[in-house]
Design an enzyme around this catalytic site. Sequence first.
Site, PDB file in Angstrom:
ATOM      1  N   LYS A   1      22.933  68.409   6.259  1.00 15.60           N
ATOM      2  CA  LYS A   1      24.270  68.140   5.724  1.00 15.60           C
ATOM      3  C   LYS A   1      24.549  66.635   5.583  1.00 15.60           C
ATOM      4  O   LYS A   1      23.808  65.803   6.137  1.00 15.60           O
ATOM      5  CB  LYS A   1      25.296  68.810   6.651  1.00 15.60           C
ATOM      6  CG  LYS A   1      25.198  70.342   6.657  1.00 15.60           C
ATOM      7  CD  LYS A   1      26.289  70.976   7.522  1.00 15.60           C
ATOM      8  CE  LYS A   1      26.205  72.488   7.502  1.00 15.60           C
ATOM      9  NZ  LYS A   1      27.301  73.123   8.304  1.00 15.60           N
TER      10      LYS A   1
ATOM     11  N   TYR B   1      29.652  78.658  -0.113  1.00 21.94           N
ATOM     12  CA  TYR B   1      30.389  79.026   1.100  1.00 21.94           C
ATOM     13  C   TYR B   1      31.497  80.042   0.804  1.00 21.94           C
ATOM     14  O   TYR B   1      32.439  80.159   1.589  1.00 21.94           O
ATOM     15  CB  TYR B   1      30.974  77.779   1.758  1.00 21.94           C
ATOM     16  CG  TYR B   1      29.991  77.045   2.672  1.00 21.94           C
ATOM     17  CD1 TYR B   1      29.428  77.684   3.776  1.00 21.94           C
ATOM     18  CD2 TYR B   1      29.649  75.724   2.450  1.00 21.94           C
ATOM     19  CE1 TYR B   1      28.542  77.037   4.622  1.00 21.94           C
ATOM     20  CE2 TYR B   1      28.757  75.054   3.301  1.00 21.94           C
ATOM     21  CZ  TYR B   1      28.214  75.726   4.383  1.00 21.94           C
ATOM     22  OH  TYR B   1      27.346  75.077   5.228  1.00 21.94           O
TER      23      TYR B   1
ATOM     24  N   HIS C   1      22.687  73.522   8.081  1.00 14.02           N
ATOM     25  CA  HIS C   1      23.005  74.923   7.771  1.00 14.02           C
ATOM     26  C   HIS C   1      21.719  75.725   7.892  1.00 14.02           C
ATOM     27  O   HIS C   1      20.645  75.224   7.561  1.00 14.02           O
ATOM     28  CB  HIS C   1      23.533  75.052   6.334  1.00 14.02           C
ATOM     29  CG  HIS C   1      23.542  76.476   5.842  1.00 14.02           C
ATOM     30  ND1 HIS C   1      24.603  77.326   6.085  1.00 14.02           N
ATOM     31  CD2 HIS C   1      22.596  77.221   5.190  1.00 14.02           C
ATOM     32  CE1 HIS C   1      24.310  78.533   5.585  1.00 14.02           C
ATOM     33  NE2 HIS C   1      23.106  78.489   5.035  1.00 14.02           N
TER      34      HIS C   1
ATOM     35  N   GLU D   1      20.381  82.910  -0.532  1.00 12.33           N
ATOM     36  CA  GLU D   1      20.623  81.465  -0.469  1.00 12.33           C
ATOM     37  C   GLU D   1      19.433  80.679  -1.023  1.00 12.33           C
ATOM     38  O   GLU D   1      19.622  79.645  -1.664  1.00 12.33           O
ATOM     39  CB  GLU D   1      20.908  81.047   0.979  1.00 12.33           C
ATOM     40  CG  GLU D   1      22.246  81.589   1.476  1.00 12.33           C
ATOM     41  CD  GLU D   1      22.552  81.228   2.933  1.00 12.33           C
ATOM     42  OE1 GLU D   1      23.625  81.605   3.408  1.00 12.33           O
ATOM     43  OE2 GLU D   1      21.713  80.566   3.587  1.00 12.33           O
TER      44      GLU D   1
HETATM   45  P1  ADP Z   1      27.058  78.395  10.992  1.00 13.72           P
HETATM   46  O1  ADP Z   1      26.832  77.162  10.134  1.00 13.72           O
HETATM   47  O2  ADP Z   1      26.663  78.164  12.417  1.00 13.72           O
HETATM   48  O3  ADP Z   1      26.449  79.642  10.411  1.00 13.72           O
HETATM   49  P2  ADP Z   1      29.634  79.401  10.072  1.00 13.72           P
HETATM   50  O4  ADP Z   1      28.876  80.141   9.024  1.00 13.72           O
HETATM   51  O5  ADP Z   1      30.595  80.171  10.915  1.00 13.72           O
HETATM   52  O6  ADP Z   1      28.655  78.615  11.065  1.00 13.72           O
HETATM   53  O7  ADP Z   1      30.456  78.230   9.388  1.00 13.72           O
HETATM   54  C1  ADP Z   1      29.931  77.507   8.299  1.00 13.72           C
HETATM   55  C2  ADP Z   1      30.219  76.039   8.511  1.00 13.72           C
HETATM   56  O8  ADP Z   1      31.628  75.838   8.467  1.00 13.72           O
HETATM   57  C3  ADP Z   1      29.814  75.482   9.886  1.00 13.72           C
HETATM   58  O9  ADP Z   1      28.443  75.147   9.975  1.00 13.72           O
HETATM   59  C4  ADP Z   1      30.708  74.265   9.982  1.00 13.72           C
HETATM   60  O10 ADP Z   1      30.211  73.171   9.203  1.00 13.72           O
HETATM   61  C5  ADP Z   1      32.002  74.787   9.368  1.00 13.72           C
HETATM   62  N1  ADP Z   1      32.916  75.345  10.375  1.00 13.72           N
HETATM   63  C6  ADP Z   1      32.785  76.530  11.044  1.00 13.72           C
HETATM   64  N2  ADP Z   1      33.799  76.738  11.904  1.00 13.72           N
HETATM   65  C7  ADP Z   1      34.612  75.650  11.773  1.00 13.72           C
HETATM   66  C8  ADP Z   1      35.841  75.242  12.384  1.00 13.72           C
HETATM   67  N3  ADP Z   1      36.432  76.005  13.295  1.00 13.72           N
HETATM   68  N4  ADP Z   1      36.388  74.053  12.008  1.00 13.72           N
HETATM   69  C9  ADP Z   1      35.790  73.275  11.067  1.00 13.72           C
HETATM   70  N5  ADP Z   1      34.640  73.599  10.444  1.00 13.72           N
HETATM   71  C10 ADP Z   1      34.049  74.763  10.790  1.00 13.72           C
HETATM   72 MG    MG Z   2      26.900  80.579   8.605  1.00 13.84          MG
END
Ligand code: ADP
Ligand code: MG
Length: 140
Positions: free
Chosen positions: A11, A51, A117, A128
């Site tokens: 990222k 996303y 990610h 993806e």
């Molecule tokens: P991961 O990347 O671990 O799979 P998620 O898919 O839940 O996590 O979330 C996607 C991305 O969104 C995270 O990697 C992070 O960059 C961001 N994110 C997730 N939860 C939060 C939060 N509570 N506040 C701010 N950004 C968040």
């Molecule tokens: Mg995720």
Amino acid sequence: MPIENTLSIIKPDATKRNITGLINAKIEKAGLKIVAQKRIMLSKELAEKFYSVHKDRPFFNDLVNFMISGPVIVQVLRGENAVSLNRSIMGATNPTDAEEGTIRSEFAQSVEANSVHGSDSLENALKEISFFFAEIDILI
Ligand code: ADP
Ligand code: MG
């Protein structure tokens, strides 16, 4: 164990700090092979699409703006159980919860700027990967 491909993104917080090599070293040390890789600038539209599963979450707009704030490195990682292995070397989403030695524990700056990610299932990995790469780009 099955050989899988998974999508990884380094990222903008990590490309800005010039630590992409440190992250790649951790990936390779874990036994995953980087079989495709490119440095790109995401458009707002692409980041929103990538996303879209999070579109109703309160952090969605901030996340999209963060992901377009600098270059990212999109990559395909390959190896035994690549999807879950990559999730385990990444560490938890929030770096304060991430296990010691994981990428996010060592490098993430916040729950948002968490350096990497990784696809969370084989099904999502396939989707993806094809979002960013053609089959011809993946060199085993
Ligand atoms: P991961 O990347 O671990 O799979 P998620 O898919 O839940 O996590 O979330 C996607 C991305 O969104 C995270 O990697 C992070 O960059 C961001 N994110 C997730 N939860 C939060 C939060 N509570 N506040 C701010 N950004 C968040
Ligand atoms: Mg995720």
